[in-house]
Write a protein that holds these residues in place. Structure first.
Motif, short mmCIF file in Angstrom:
data_model
loop_
_atom_site.label_atom_id
_atom_site.label_comp_id
_atom_site.label_asym_id
_atom_site.label_seq_id
_atom_site.Cartn_x
_atom_site.Cartn_y
_atom_site.Cartn_z
N SER A 108 0.81 -1.16 0.03
CA SER A 108 -0.04 -0.06 0.03
C SER A 108 0.65 1.26 -0.08
O SER A 108 0.38 2.26 -0.75
N ILE A 109 1.98 1.27 0.59
CA ILE A 109 2.97 2.26 0.77
C ILE A 109 3.38 2.64 -0.60
O ILE A 109 3.53 3.74 -1.05
N ALA A 110 4.16 1.45 -1.31
CA ALA A 110 4.49 1.54 -2.43
C ALA A 110 3.19 2.32 -3.62
O ALA A 110 3.60 2.92 -4.39
N PHE A 111 1.92 1.82 -3.40
CA PHE A 111 0.96 2.06 -4.45
C PHE A 111 0.61 3.49 -4.05
O PHE A 111 0.25 4.27 -5.09
N ARG A 112 0.76 4.11 -2.94
CA ARG A 112 0.57 5.37 -2.45
C ARG A 112 1.35 6.32 -3.40
O ARG A 112 1.07 7.44 -3.82
N TYR A 113 2.61 5.90 -3.40
CA TYR A 113 3.76 6.94 -4.10
C TYR A 113 4.04 6.56 -5.58
O TYR A 113 5.13 7.05 -6.06
N GLY A 114 3.31 5.67 -6.03
CA GLY A 114 3.67 5.10 -7.40
C GLY A 114 5.25 4.42 -7.49
O GLY A 114 5.86 4.62 -8.49
N LEU A 115 5.57 3.60 -6.51
CA LEU A 115 6.83 3.01 -6.52
C LEU A 115 6.60 1.52 -6.70
O LEU A 115 5.75 0.94 -6.38
#
Length: 288
Positions: free
Chosen positions: A79-86
Motif C-alpha cells: 500500500s505504501i508503494a502504491f500510494r507513491y507510485g513506486l
C-alpha cells in the motif's frame, strides 16, 4: 353580599385565563422543540455524509520532503508503494526488507532512494516479454605466474521475481467507463466505471490480496490484488470489502460491493500498476 360574589367570580375567571395561557405557551414551546430537533437531525446527517467523501480524489501522492513515510496502522509495503507510485520490490530492497515484507507501526520507510522500474514494452502493450540473457564466454583461467590483473565479468543477476503470466484479464464490473486514464500530473491514474447499485466488484485476474482497508487517502475502501511480481490491480470506493489480506483469489471472485464517491454512485475506480507504474487498464482488459 352580591358585590363579594362578583369579586370572587371575577378572580376565578382571571385564574382560568392565566392557566389557559400557560397551557398554550407550553404547547407552543413543545412544538418548537420538536421542530428544532427534526431540523438538527436532517442537517447532521447531511454534514456527515458530505464529510465521508470530501477527500476522495484518487491520485499518486508526492514523496514527502523528508523522503520518509512513517508506517501507520493498517499500512503494508504494497500500500505504501502504491500510494507513491513506486515498485514495491525496489522499496523493499532499498529498505532491506525481505519477503514476506513485514513492517511495523511507526517504522520509517525511506522513499527517496527507491526507483521505479521502467517497463520494457512498446507503446501501451501490457503483456510480459521475456528476454534471452546474454551468453558470457568463459575464458581459460590465467596461470599463477602472470602479472596481468584479471578481468572480472559479472554474471547477469538472476531475478527471482514471480513473472508467471497473469492470464486472461476480465472487467471488474459490468458498466460504462465514465472517466478515462491520464498519466499527466495528479490526474486519474485509472478509470472510473459506472455500474448498477449493489454490483459485486470482481477480481480482474487471479492473485493474492495484499491490501484491504481504507488507509489510503482518496481511495475510500480499497482492495489491492498482486497478480505476480509485475502486476497489481486496485479497486477503490467500495461500499463494503468482502476479502482479507493474504487471501488468494481467482479471476471473477468477488472482492467487494460497489460504492462510489459523493454523488457519483454506484462507481468503481479501477487501477492497474506495472512495476509500480500506473498503466491504462483498458490496455489489458478485453474489448467490449
Amino acid at each position: 353580599m352580591i358585590i363579594e360574589v362578583k369579586n370572587i367570580l371575577s378572580a376565578s375567571f382571571k385564574k382560568c385565563g392565566e392557566i389557559k395561557r400557560i397551557n398554550i405557551f407550553c404547547q407552543l414551546a413543545l412544538l418548537c422543540f420538536l421542530l428544532t430537533g427534526c431540523s438538527y437531525e436532517v442537517l447532521h446527517y447531511s454534514d456527515k455524509n458530505n464529510a465521508s467523501y470530501s477527500s476522495n480524489n484518487a491520485r499518486v501522492a508526492s514523496v514527502p520532503s523528508s523522503g520518509y513515510h512513517r508506517v501507520q496502522g493498517g499500512d503494508t509495503l504494497f500500500s505504501i508503494a502504491f500510494r507513491y507510485g513506486l515498485d514495491y520490490r525496489e522499496l523493499a530492497r532499498f529498505n532491506r526488507i525481505d519477503a514476506p515484507y513485514v513492517i511495523y507501526p511507526n517504522q520509517k520507510i525511506k522513499l527517496s532512494g527507491a526507483k521505479t522500474v521502467v517497463a520494457k514494452t512498446s507503446n501501451s502493450t501490457a503483456k510480459t516479454t521475456t528476454s534471452t540473457p546474454t551468453e558470457v564466454k568463459k575464458t581459460p583461467p590465467k596461470t599463477a605466474t602472470t602479472s596481468t590483473p584479471k578481468t572480472v565479468v559479472k554474471e547477469p543477476i538472476t531475478d527471482t521475481k514471480d513473472d508467471k503470466p497473469v492470464g486472461d484479464w476480465s472487467w471488474p464490473v459490468d458498466g460504462a467507463v465514465v472517466r478515462g486514464f491520464s498519466n499527466a500530473g495528479v490526474s486519474s491514474k485509472g478509470i472510473d466505471i459506472k455500474a448498477e447499485e449493489g454490483a459485486l466488484v470482481k477480481a480482474a485476474a487471479s492473485g493474492t490480496v495484499v491490501y484491504a482497508g481504507s488507509g489510503l487517502i482518496g481511495y475510500g475502501n480499497l482492495v489491492i490484488v498482486k497478480h505476480n511480481d509485475i502486476y497489481l490491480s486496485a479497486y477503490a470506493y467500495n461500499e463494503r470489502i468482502l476479502v482479507k489480506e493474504k487471501q488468494n483469489v481467482k479471476a471473477g471472485d468477488s472482492l467487494a460491493v460497489i460504492g462510489g464517491k459523493g454523488e457519483d454512485r454506484p462507481l468503481l475506480h479501477f487501477e492497474v500498476r506495472r512495476d509500480g507504474q500506473p498503466i491504462d487498464p483498458v490496455s489489458v482488459l478485453p474489448r467490449k
